[in-house]
Design a protein around this motif. Structure first.
Motif, PDB file in Angstrom:
ATOM      1  N   SER A  76      69.612  26.342  94.395  1.00 58.33           N
ATOM      2  CA  SER A  76      70.598  26.870  95.323  1.00 58.33           C
ATOM      3  C   SER A  76      71.967  26.354  94.897  1.00 58.33           C
ATOM      4  CB  SER A  76      70.271  26.413  96.743  1.00 58.33           C
ATOM      5  OG  SER A  76      71.233  26.907  97.633  1.00 58.33           O
ATOM      6  N   ILE A  77      72.896  27.260  94.700  1.00 53.48           N
ATOM      7  CA  ILE A  77      74.223  26.905  94.209  1.00 53.48           C
ATOM      8  C   ILE A  77      75.251  27.169  95.311  1.00 53.48           C
ATOM      9  CG2 ILE A  77      75.975  27.424  92.470  1.00 53.48           C
ATOM     10  CD1 ILE A  77      73.696  28.252  90.597  1.00 53.48           C
ATOM     11  N   SER A  78      76.013  26.130  95.659  1.00 48.43           N
ATOM     12  CA  SER A  78      77.035  26.265  96.699  1.00 48.43           C
ATOM     13  C   SER A  78      78.224  27.074  96.174  1.00 48.43           C
ATOM     14  CB  SER A  78      77.515  24.876  97.142  1.00 48.43           C
ATOM     15  OG  SER A  78      78.322  24.293  96.125  1.00 48.43           O
ATOM     16  N   ASP A  79      79.118  27.452  97.081  1.00 44.04           N
ATOM     17  CA  ASP A  79      80.293  28.228  96.692  1.00 44.04           C
ATOM     18  C   ASP A  79      81.147  27.477  95.672  1.00 44.04           C
ATOM     19  OD1 ASP A  79      79.467  30.185  98.452  1.00 44.04           O
ATOM     20  OD2 ASP A  79      80.949  29.706  99.998  1.00 44.04           O
ATOM     21  N   SER A  80      81.361  26.193  95.890  1.00 43.74           N
ATOM     22  CA  SER A  80      82.150  25.399  94.941  1.00 43.74           C
ATOM     23  C   SER A  80      81.440  25.289  93.597  1.00 43.74           C
ATOM     24  CB  SER A  80      82.413  24.005  95.508  1.00 43.74           C
ATOM     25  OG  SER A  80      83.191  24.091  96.671  1.00 43.74           O
ATOM     26  N   GLU A  81      80.140  25.097  93.633  1.00 45.86           N
ATOM     27  CA  GLU A  81      79.372  25.001  92.390  1.00 45.86           C
ATOM     28  C   GLU A  81      79.405  26.312  91.605  1.00 45.86           C
ATOM     29  OE1 GLU A  81      76.205  21.653  94.046  1.00 45.86           O
ATOM     30  OE2 GLU A  81      75.683  23.774  94.115  1.00 45.86           O
ATOM     31  N   TRP A  82      79.491  27.448  92.325  1.00 50.05           N
ATOM     32  CA  TRP A  82      79.598  28.746  91.643  1.00 50.05           C
ATOM     33  C   TRP A  82      80.835  28.779  90.751  1.00 50.05           C
ATOM     34  CZ3 TRP A  82      77.014  33.063  90.475  1.00 50.05           C
ATOM     35  CH2 TRP A  82      75.808  33.302  91.133  1.00 50.05           C
ATOM     36  N   LYS A  83      81.918  28.186  91.221  1.00 52.10           N
ATOM     37  CA  LYS A  83      83.156  28.185  90.433  1.00 52.10           C
ATOM     38  C   LYS A  83      82.953  27.420  89.125  1.00 52.10           C
ATOM     39  CE  LYS A  83      85.864  28.916  94.437  1.00 52.10           C
ATOM     40  NZ  LYS A  83      86.887  28.916  95.265  1.00 52.10           N
ATOM     41  N   GLY A 124      90.292  21.361  83.942  1.00 48.89           N
ATOM     42  CA  GLY A 124      91.462  22.161  83.604  1.00 48.89           C
ATOM     43  C   GLY A 124      91.296  23.628  83.949  1.00 48.89           C
ATOM     44  N   ARG A 125      90.090  24.136  83.803  1.00 50.29           N
ATOM     45  CA  ARG A 125      89.836  25.556  84.071  1.00 50.29           C
ATOM     46  C   ARG A 125      89.594  25.841  85.557  1.00 50.29           C
ATOM     47  NH1 ARG A 125      90.013  28.474  79.692  1.00 50.29           N
ATOM     48  NH2 ARG A 125      89.592  27.506  77.687  1.00 50.29           N
ATOM     49  N   THR A 126      89.507  24.796  86.367  1.00 47.19           N
ATOM     50  CA  THR A 126      89.320  24.975  87.815  1.00 47.19           C
ATOM     51  C   THR A 126      90.484  24.387  88.608  1.00 47.19           C
ATOM     52  OG1 THR A 126      87.989  22.942  87.915  1.00 47.19           O
ATOM     53  CG2 THR A 126      86.787  25.025  87.684  1.00 47.19           C
ATOM     54  N   LYS A 127      91.593  24.126  87.951  1.00 41.02           N
ATOM     55  CA  LYS A 127      92.724  23.476  88.634  1.00 41.02           C
ATOM     56  C   LYS A 127      93.275  24.309  89.789  1.00 41.02           C
ATOM     57  CE  LYS A 127      95.966  24.942  85.107  1.00 41.02           C
ATOM     58  NZ  LYS A 127      96.650  24.531  83.921  1.00 41.02           N
ATOM     59  N   GLU A 128      93.108  25.650  89.733  1.00 37.71           N
ATOM     60  CA  GLU A 128      93.586  26.502  90.832  1.00 37.71           C
ATOM     61  C   GLU A 128      92.825  26.241  92.126  1.00 37.71           C
ATOM     62  OE1 GLU A 128      90.094  28.563  89.219  1.00 37.71           O
ATOM     63  OE2 GLU A 128      91.845  27.730  88.247  1.00 37.71           O
TER      64      GLU A 128
END
Length: 125
Positions: A7-14, A32-36
């Protein structure tokens, strides 16, 4: 997902989206790729560790303190699992109820309507 019930949470999906697009990258590169998202480095590390604990990702530990992370589960299989879970939870497993809701409560473009008709037509074949 290879007989895994991850089960993957919304944050983990990113995080997973980054790893599906850029496998074999470091924690610093993931951050760096999730800084937004506004996450600090420790938050990204926590999410990566959770995904590793779940068996969704792994790391090449060839260089100490510079692990390269990569997905173990495929994007398509994760999407299928999520859609099935959503369909069961929200629409009691009824795909027709889902489509009906989308059609009624959304303004579908002509192109989207055509795509839906094409998908339904392919089911008949």
């Amino acid at each position: 997902m290879n007989n895994r019930n991850i089960s993957i949470s919304d944050s983990e999906w990113k995080i997973m989206k980054v790893l599906w697009e850029y496998p074999n990258i470091t924690l610093k590169e993931i951050a760096g790729r999730t800084k937004e998202c506004g996450w600090g480095y420790s938050t990204v590390r926590t999410l990566v560790n959770r995904l590793a604990d779940k068996g969704a990702i792994n790391a090449d530990k060839g260089v100490p303190n510079n692990f390269k992370y990569y997905p173990v589960v495929g994007e398509e299989e994760c999407k299928i699992k999520e859609v099935k879970s959503f369909l069961e939870k929200v629409f009691d497993g009824s795909a027709s109820m889902l489509i009906s809701t989308l059609v009624k409560d959304s303004e579908l473009s002509d192109e989207e309507q055509k795509k839906l008709r094409d998908i339904i037509d392919k089911m008949d074949q």
